[in-house]
Design an enzyme around this catalytic site. Structure first.
Site, mmCIF file in Angstrom:
data_model
loop_
_atom_site.group_PDB
_atom_site.id
_atom_site.type_symbol
_atom_site.label_atom_id
_atom_site.label_comp_id
_atom_site.label_asym_id
_atom_site.label_seq_id
_atom_site.Cartn_x
_atom_site.Cartn_y
_atom_site.Cartn_z
ATOM 1 N N GLN A 155 0.418 2.221 -6.330
ATOM 2 C CA GLN A 155 -1.001 2.570 -6.490
ATOM 3 C C GLN A 155 -1.571 2.224 -7.858
ATOM 4 O O GLN A 155 -2.760 1.947 -7.974
ATOM 5 C CB GLN A 155 -1.220 4.038 -6.176
ATOM 6 C CG GLN A 155 -1.617 4.209 -4.713
ATOM 7 C CD GLN A 155 -2.354 5.477 -4.455
ATOM 8 O OE1 GLN A 155 -2.005 6.516 -4.981
ATOM 9 N NE2 GLN A 155 -3.369 5.416 -3.638
ATOM 10 N N SER A 209 -7.335 -0.275 -3.297
ATOM 11 C CA SER A 209 -7.699 1.144 -3.310
ATOM 12 C C SER A 209 -8.772 1.425 -4.355
ATOM 13 O O SER A 209 -9.747 2.125 -4.079
ATOM 14 C CB SER A 209 -6.477 2.024 -3.598
ATOM 15 O OG SER A 209 -5.609 2.007 -2.495
ATOM 16 N N TYR A 242 -1.170 1.631 8.493
ATOM 17 C CA TYR A 242 -2.450 1.017 8.838
ATOM 18 C C TYR A 242 -2.750 1.181 10.313
ATOM 19 O O TYR A 242 -1.859 1.471 11.115
ATOM 20 C CB TYR A 242 -2.401 -0.492 8.553
ATOM 21 C CG TYR A 242 -2.555 -0.857 7.111
ATOM 22 C CD1 TYR A 242 -3.779 -0.748 6.480
ATOM 23 C CD2 TYR A 242 -1.476 -1.329 6.382
ATOM 24 C CE1 TYR A 242 -3.928 -1.113 5.152
ATOM 25 C CE2 TYR A 242 -1.615 -1.695 5.058
ATOM 26 C CZ TYR A 242 -2.849 -1.583 4.447
ATOM 27 O OH TYR A 242 -2.992 -1.944 3.144
ATOM 28 N N ARG A 260 0.845 -1.198 0.000
ATOM 29 C CA ARG A 260 0.000 0.000 0.000
ATOM 30 C C ARG A 260 0.879 1.245 0.000
ATOM 31 O O ARG A 260 0.856 2.057 0.918
ATOM 32 C CB ARG A 260 -0.952 -0.014 1.206
ATOM 33 C CG ARG A 260 -1.756 -1.279 1.358
ATOM 34 C CD ARG A 260 -2.624 -1.599 0.155
ATOM 35 N NE ARG A 260 -3.652 -0.638 -0.150
ATOM 36 C CZ ARG A 260 -4.801 -0.493 0.487
ATOM 37 N NH1 ARG A 260 -5.071 -1.283 1.486
ATOM 38 N NH2 ARG A 260 -5.689 0.401 0.128
ATOM 39 N N ASP A 284 -3.021 -1.146 -7.543
ATOM 40 C CA ASP A 284 -3.651 -1.385 -6.243
ATOM 41 C C ASP A 284 -5.173 -1.544 -6.369
ATOM 42 O O ASP A 284 -5.916 -0.563 -6.339
ATOM 43 C CB ASP A 284 -3.287 -0.226 -5.305
ATOM 44 C CG ASP A 284 -3.799 -0.413 -3.894
ATOM 45 O OD1 ASP A 284 -4.619 -1.322 -3.665
ATOM 46 O OD2 ASP A 284 -3.390 0.369 -3.015
HETATM 47 P P1 NAD Z 1 -8.395 -0.266 5.825
HETATM 48 O O1 NAD Z 1 -9.450 -0.777 4.900
HETATM 49 O O2 NAD Z 1 -7.332 -1.177 6.300
HETATM 50 O O3 NAD Z 1 -9.132 0.343 7.118
HETATM 51 C C1 NAD Z 1 -10.148 1.316 7.013
HETATM 52 C C2 NAD Z 1 -9.981 2.315 8.130
HETATM 53 O O4 NAD Z 1 -10.407 1.736 9.369
HETATM 54 C C3 NAD Z 1 -8.571 2.814 8.355
HETATM 55 O O5 NAD Z 1 -8.543 4.206 8.183
HETATM 56 C C4 NAD Z 1 -8.266 2.404 9.792
HETATM 57 O O6 NAD Z 1 -7.453 3.352 10.462
HETATM 58 C C5 NAD Z 1 -9.653 2.333 10.401
HETATM 59 N N1 NAD Z 1 -9.767 1.562 11.632
HETATM 60 C C6 NAD Z 1 -9.240 0.358 11.927
HETATM 61 N N2 NAD Z 1 -9.583 -0.022 13.185
HETATM 62 C C7 NAD Z 1 -10.364 0.957 13.681
HETATM 63 C C8 NAD Z 1 -11.024 1.147 14.926
HETATM 64 N N3 NAD Z 1 -10.959 0.246 15.917
HETATM 65 N N4 NAD Z 1 -11.733 2.285 15.095
HETATM 66 C C9 NAD Z 1 -11.805 3.211 14.104
HETATM 67 N N5 NAD Z 1 -11.197 3.086 12.914
HETATM 68 C C10 NAD Z 1 -10.482 1.974 12.699
HETATM 69 O O7 NAD Z 1 -7.758 1.038 5.238
HETATM 70 P P2 NAD Z 1 -7.363 1.389 3.739
HETATM 71 O O8 NAD Z 1 -8.484 2.092 3.108
HETATM 72 O O9 NAD Z 1 -6.845 0.173 3.110
HETATM 73 O O10 NAD Z 1 -6.219 2.451 3.975
HETATM 74 C C11 NAD Z 1 -5.283 2.323 5.015
HETATM 75 C C12 NAD Z 1 -4.256 3.412 4.891
HETATM 76 O O11 NAD Z 1 -3.415 3.146 3.796
HETATM 77 C C13 NAD Z 1 -4.845 4.792 4.628
HETATM 78 O O12 NAD Z 1 -4.035 5.741 5.253
HETATM 79 C C14 NAD Z 1 -4.715 4.938 3.166
HETATM 80 O O13 NAD Z 1 -4.732 6.277 2.731
HETATM 81 C C15 NAD Z 1 -3.360 4.310 2.992
HETATM 82 N N6 NAD Z 1 -3.108 3.947 1.624
HETATM 83 C C16 NAD Z 1 -2.081 4.593 1.021
HETATM 84 C C17 NAD Z 1 -1.782 4.323 -0.269
HETATM 85 C C18 NAD Z 1 -0.680 5.052 -0.922
HETATM 86 O O14 NAD Z 1 -0.498 4.924 -2.072
HETATM 87 N N7 NAD Z 1 0.083 5.833 -0.246
HETATM 88 C C19 NAD Z 1 -2.495 3.352 -0.978
HETATM 89 C C20 NAD Z 1 -3.524 2.694 -0.326
HETATM 90 C C21 NAD Z 1 -3.826 3.001 0.996
#
Ligand code: NAD
Length: 369
Positions: free
Chosen positions: A128, A134, A227, A123, A131
């Site tokens: 991306q 996403s 994460y 991630r 990905d």
């Molecule tokens: P995810 O599907 O793993 O989780 C969804 C959200 O649930 C997350 O924001 C997480 O913090 C939250 N969460 C988990 N447990 C929780 C709890 N007990 N209470 C409240 N919230 C809770 O997340 P995702 O959509 O796969 O993304 C994870 C991170 O990775 C994000 O910061 C996203 O922006 C980042 N990301 C970055 C890139 C990149 O290219 N830089 C690509 C993909 C994802």
């Protein structure tokens, strides 16, 4: 000889997406690949066989695709019949959910296959373009807000009319990752007042960037790789007390909270649901993975004390057209990484993007089974 890419039709219940759309088939053919498409592969996404033929593909049956393709692509994991019909030594690209499909991983290894598990994508910004987590979460986040608006017996926007003023709905999104952020933006476009909650500090800025009021958590729990990590029992107790009031005040709660490789964290409990007004709605995007709400039933809508709790499954497949377009672009980008300049298969296990996605390499299992 041209490298052969094979596209399979999805057979899983409710799966309407397709892993390659004609735009990317055309690009592959232009690059010198031969593309075999199983007849009817695009039907769920409203793509006809003719469109694939016009893009340069050869339409054929499933057995032929499996026996001739060097790289087989699909959205959902292969079934047992697919695996036994797969040509030895070929590359299989799909979501694998390998921790749920360990026997299939072993069977694929038995076919000397190379398996690229799309959910293992790093991630990172650099990854991306391949990905699918996403791209598909973006679609799911949009759709989940629409499902909530549809189920809610109230309006999302404020309406000022000769018949009086209707207050906007108060929508709380719990879990502001890719899907949650899109759900917030969609609810905002529909006119709701939006609130957000997450345990990663970075989520605050993201939520505020789409106009949400962030409920500042007494518990922060950022884990590895950006994460969230699983909360301790003490942290869960604090979170529960903090959220009870805010959930009770919400007309709509959308939950998308997830921790990689773990069941969905339980965040909304029965007593919290009982504090909500009748006619409130919870839509739980974590339903398939056990649910963020204790009362969620995957694939069902239940009503508890007048609160409507919906647990949709495979939400990206409900929007098969854009979901397939985005999935296809990701898969095309990945295929480009699996061949050398001449278009011959060449997989580099040391590559920082492809390497971690390998569940099996030439019959050697790379994940814990
Ligand atoms: P995810 O599907 O793993 O989780 C969804 C959200 O649930 C997350 O924001 C997480 O913090 C939250 N969460 C988990 N447990 C929780 C709890 N007990 N209470 C409240 N919230 C809770 O997340 P995702 O959509 O796969 O993304 C994870 C991170 O990775 C994000 O910061 C996203 O922006 C980042 N990301 C970055 C890139 C990149 O290219 N830089 C690509 C993909 C994802």
């Amino acid at each position: 000889m041209a490298t052969v890419v094979g596209l399979l039709k999805e057979t899983w219940e409710n799966e309407r997406r397709v892993a390659l759309v004609p735009l990317e088939v055309k690009k592959l053919v232009k690059k010198g690949f031969q593309v075999l498409v199983e007849k009817g592969a695009g039907a769920g996404a409203y793509i006809s066989d003719e469109e694939y033929s016009e893009a340069g593909a050869t339409l054929t049956d499933r057995k032929d695709v499996l026996s001739r393709a060097d790289i087989v692509v699909k959205v959902q994991p292969p079934d047992d019949t697919d695996i036994s019909a797969l040509r030895e030594g070929s590359v299989f690209v799909s979501l694998m959910f390998w921790w749920k499909n360990k026997d299939r991983i072993k069977a694929l290894a038995g076919r000397k296959a190379t398996v690229i598990a799309l959910e293992r994508v790093p991630r990172t910004t650099k990854a991306q373009f391949v990905d699918v987590l996403s791209s598909q979460a973006t679609i799911a986040g949009y759709k989940v807000a629409l499902l909530a608006a549809d189920l809610a017996p109230r309006l999302f926007p404020m309406m000022t009319t000769a018949a009086g003023t209707i207050k906007p709905a108060r929508v709380l999104v719990i879990g502001v990752g890719v899907a949650g952020l899109q759900a917030l933006a969609t609810a905002k476009r529909l006119g709701a007042r939006i609130y957000a909650y997450d345990i990663r500090p970075a989520a605050k800025k993201d939520a505020e960037s789409v106009g949400a009021k962030f409920l500042e958590s007494p518990v922060w729990a950022e884990g590895e790789g950006g994460y969230a990590r699983e909360l301790t029992e003490e942290e869960k107790k604090i979170q529960r007390e903090f959220l009870a009031q805010n959930i009770g005040d919400s007309d709509v709660v959308i939950t998308t909270a997830a921790v990689p490789g773990r069941p969905a964290p339980k965040i909304i409990f029965k007593d919290m649901v009982e504090r909500m007004k009748p006619g409130s709605v919870i839509v739980d995007l974590g339903a398939e993975n056990g649910g963020n709400c204790e009362l969620t039933k995957a694939g069902e809508t239940v009503v508890h004390n007048g609160v409507i709790i919906h647990g949709p499954v495979n939400v990206p497949s409900m929007m098969p057209i854009p979901a397939s377009q985005m999935f296809s672009r990701n898969v095309y980008n990945l295929i480009e990484m699996l061949v050398d300049k001449e278009g011959n298969l060449q997989i580099n296990p040391e590559d920082p993007i492809v390497g971690p996605m390998l569940a099996v390499l030439n019959g050697e299992i790379k994940v814990e089974v």
